[in-house]
Design a protein around this motif. Structure first.
Motif, PDB file in Angstrom:
ATOM      1  N   UNK A  10       0.827  -1.208   0.000  1.00  0.00           N
ATOM      2  CA  UNK A  10       0.000   0.000   0.000  1.00  0.00           C
ATOM      3  C   UNK A  10       0.861   1.258   0.000  1.00  0.00           C
ATOM      4  N   UNK A  11       1.963   1.230   0.746  1.00  0.00           N
ATOM      5  CA  UNK A  11       2.849   2.398   0.778  1.00  0.00           C
ATOM      6  C   UNK A  11       3.442   2.656  -0.608  1.00  0.00           C
ATOM      7  N   UNK A  12       3.790   1.567  -1.289  1.00  0.00           N
ATOM      8  CA  UNK A  12       4.381   1.701  -2.629  1.00  0.00           C
ATOM      9  C   UNK A  12       3.347   2.269  -3.592  1.00  0.00           C
ATOM     10  N   UNK A  13       2.127   1.742  -3.531  1.00  0.00           N
ATOM     11  CA  UNK A  13       1.072   2.189  -4.435  1.00  0.00           C
ATOM     12  C   UNK A  13       0.702   3.642  -4.164  1.00  0.00           C
ATOM     13  N   UNK A  14       0.662   4.046  -2.901  1.00  0.00           N
ATOM     14  CA  UNK A  14       0.208   5.389  -2.534  1.00  0.00           C
ATOM     15  C   UNK A  14       1.325   6.418  -2.513  1.00  0.00           C
ATOM     16  N   UNK A  15       2.569   6.015  -2.682  1.00  0.00           N
ATOM     17  CA  UNK A  15       3.697   6.944  -2.578  1.00  0.00           C
ATOM     18  C   UNK A  15       3.612   8.001  -3.661  1.00  0.00           C
ATOM     19  N   UNK A  16       3.770   9.280  -3.278  1.00  0.00           N
ATOM     20  CA  UNK A  16       3.780  10.403  -4.207  1.00  0.00           C
ATOM     21  C   UNK A  16       5.057  11.192  -3.959  1.00  0.00           C
ATOM     22  N   UNK A  17       5.805  11.417  -5.005  1.00  0.00           N
ATOM     23  CA  UNK A  17       7.047  12.169  -4.896  1.00  0.00           C
ATOM     24  C   UNK A  17       6.803  13.612  -5.323  1.00  0.00           C
ATOM     25  N   UNK A  18       7.543  14.541  -4.697  1.00  0.00           N
ATOM     26  CA  UNK A  18       7.466  15.943  -5.110  1.00  0.00           C
ATOM     27  C   UNK A  18       8.113  16.079  -6.470  1.00  0.00           C
ATOM     28  N   UNK A  19       7.527  16.946  -7.295  1.00  0.00           N
ATOM     29  CA  UNK A  19       8.107  17.228  -8.600  1.00  0.00           C
ATOM     30  C   UNK A  19       9.074  18.390  -8.473  1.00  0.00           C
ATOM     31  N   UNK A  20      10.184  18.260  -9.165  1.00  0.00           N
ATOM     32  CA  UNK A  20      11.151  19.346  -9.240  1.00  0.00           C
ATOM     33  C   UNK A  20      11.230  19.728 -10.719  1.00  0.00           C
ATOM     34  N   UNK A  21      11.932  20.799 -11.050  1.00  0.00           N
ATOM     35  CA  UNK A  21      12.021  21.181 -12.464  1.00  0.00           C
ATOM     36  C   UNK A  21      12.601  20.071 -13.343  1.00  0.00           C
ATOM     37  N   UNK A  22      13.384  19.168 -12.750  1.00  0.00           N
ATOM     38  CA  UNK A  22      13.997  18.090 -13.536  1.00  0.00           C
ATOM     39  C   UNK A  22      13.271  16.772 -13.351  1.00  0.00           C
ATOM     40  N   UNK A  23      12.104  16.750 -12.769  1.00  0.00           N
ATOM     41  CA  UNK A  23      11.367  15.512 -12.549  1.00  0.00           C
ATOM     42  C   UNK A  23      11.130  15.324 -11.065  1.00  0.00           C
ATOM     43  N   UNK A  24      11.148  14.070 -10.621  1.00  0.00           N
ATOM     44  CA  UNK A  24      10.933  13.781  -9.213  1.00  0.00           C
ATOM     45  C   UNK A  24      12.148  14.181  -8.390  1.00  0.00           C
ATOM     46  N   UNK A  25      11.906  14.425  -7.125  1.00  0.00           N
ATOM     47  CA  UNK A  25      12.991  14.741  -6.195  1.00  0.00           C
ATOM     48  C   UNK A  25      13.875  13.502  -6.066  1.00  0.00           C
ATOM     49  N   UNK A  26      15.100  13.627  -6.501  1.00  0.00           N
ATOM     50  CA  UNK A  26      16.037  12.500  -6.502  1.00  0.00           C
ATOM     51  C   UNK A  26      16.226  11.950  -5.093  1.00  0.00           C
ATOM     52  N   UNK A  27      16.297  12.833  -4.102  1.00  0.00           N
ATOM     53  CA  UNK A  27      16.507  12.381  -2.723  1.00  0.00           C
ATOM     54  C   UNK A  27      15.335  11.531  -2.247  1.00  0.00           C
ATOM     55  N   UNK A  28      14.101  11.964  -2.560  1.00  0.00           N
ATOM     56  CA  UNK A  28      12.930  11.205  -2.126  1.00  0.00           C
ATOM     57  C   UNK A  28      12.885   9.833  -2.790  1.00  0.00           C
ATOM     58  N   UNK A  29      13.149   9.803  -4.087  1.00  0.00           N
ATOM     59  CA  UNK A  29      13.103   8.528  -4.808  1.00  0.00           C
ATOM     60  C   UNK A  29      14.164   7.590  -4.257  1.00  0.00           C
ATOM     61  N   UNK A  30      15.390   8.095  -4.075  1.00  0.00           N
ATOM     62  CA  UNK A  30      16.465   7.244  -3.549  1.00  0.00           C
ATOM     63  C   UNK A  30      16.145   6.750  -2.148  1.00  0.00           C
TER      64      UNK A  30
END
Length: 166
Positions: free
Chosen positions: A6-26
Motif C-alpha cells: 500500500x505504501x508503494x502504491x500510494x507513494x507520491x514524490x514531489x516534482x522538481x524542475x527536472x522531474x521527481x525529487x532524486x533524494x525522495x526517490x532514492x
C-alpha cells in the motif's frame, strides 16, 4: 520502517524542475531494498530452522509451533516483484512528466495569448493617445492663432486711437 505494498502504491514524490525529487526517490528505494533484504534474511533463517527441524526428526509439540508466517517470495519472485515495481514507478514517472509538460505547454499558450491581447490593447491605447495629442496640438495652434489676431487687433486699435490723442 517496513515498506508495504500500500505504501508503494500510494507513494507520491514531489516534482522538481527536472522531474521527481532524486533524494525522495532514492530514500524510498532504499527503504524497499531494506525491507526486501530483511524479508530475505528472515526467509533464510526460517529455511535453516526448517532444515534443522527436519534433520533432527524430533516431533515438535503443536503449542511450540509458531503461527505460520506469510509465504515469503523466493529470491527470483522478489527480484521479479522489484522489477515490476520499478517498471510501474518508471511508468508513473513518465506519465507525470508527460502531464507536467502538457500543463507547461498550456501555461505557455495562455501566456502567449494574454501577451498578444495585451499588445493589441496597448496598440489601441497608443492610437487613441496619438489622436488626443494631435487634437491638443490643433487646439493649441488654433488658440495661438486667435490670440495673435486678438493682439494684432488690439495693436491696431491702439495705433488708430493714438492718432486721436495727438
Amino acid at each position: 520502517m517496513a515498506v508495504t505494498v500500500d505504501m508503494i502504491v500510494e507513494k507520491v514524490f514531489r516534482l522538481t524542475p527536472n522531474g521527481y525529487s532524486q533524494e525522495e526517490v532514492n530514500a524510498f528505494l532504499d527503504e524497499i531494498c531494506d525491507t526486501i533484504e530483511a524479508m530475505q534474511a528472515e526467509m533464510s533463517a526460517l529455511q535453516d530452522r526448517l532444515q534443522k527441524a527436519e534433520s533432527a526428526a524430533v516431533p515438535v509439540p503443536f503449542s511450540a509451533v509458531p503461527a505460520p508466517a506469510p509465504v515469503e517470495p523466493k529470491k527470483e519472485e522478489a527480484s521479479e516483484a522489484a522489477q515490476k515495481l520499478l517498471a510501474k514507478a518508471q511508468k508513473v514517472y513518465d506519465e507525470m512528466i508527460a502531464d507536467a509538460k502538457a500543463e507547461a505547454d498550456d501555461i505557455l499558450q495562455n501566456a502567449a495569448a494574454r501577451a498578444d491581447q495585451s499588445i493589441v490593447d496597448l496598440e489601441e491605447k497608443r492610437k487613441t493617445l496619438e489622436n488626443v495629442v494631435e487634437s491638443l496640438k490643433e487646439s493649441a495652434q488654433d488658440y495661438r492663432a486667435r490670440f495673435q489676431r486678438l493682439i494684432e487687433e488690439q495693436q491696431h486699435m491702439l495705433n488708430t486711437e493714438s492718432a486721436l490723442f495727438e
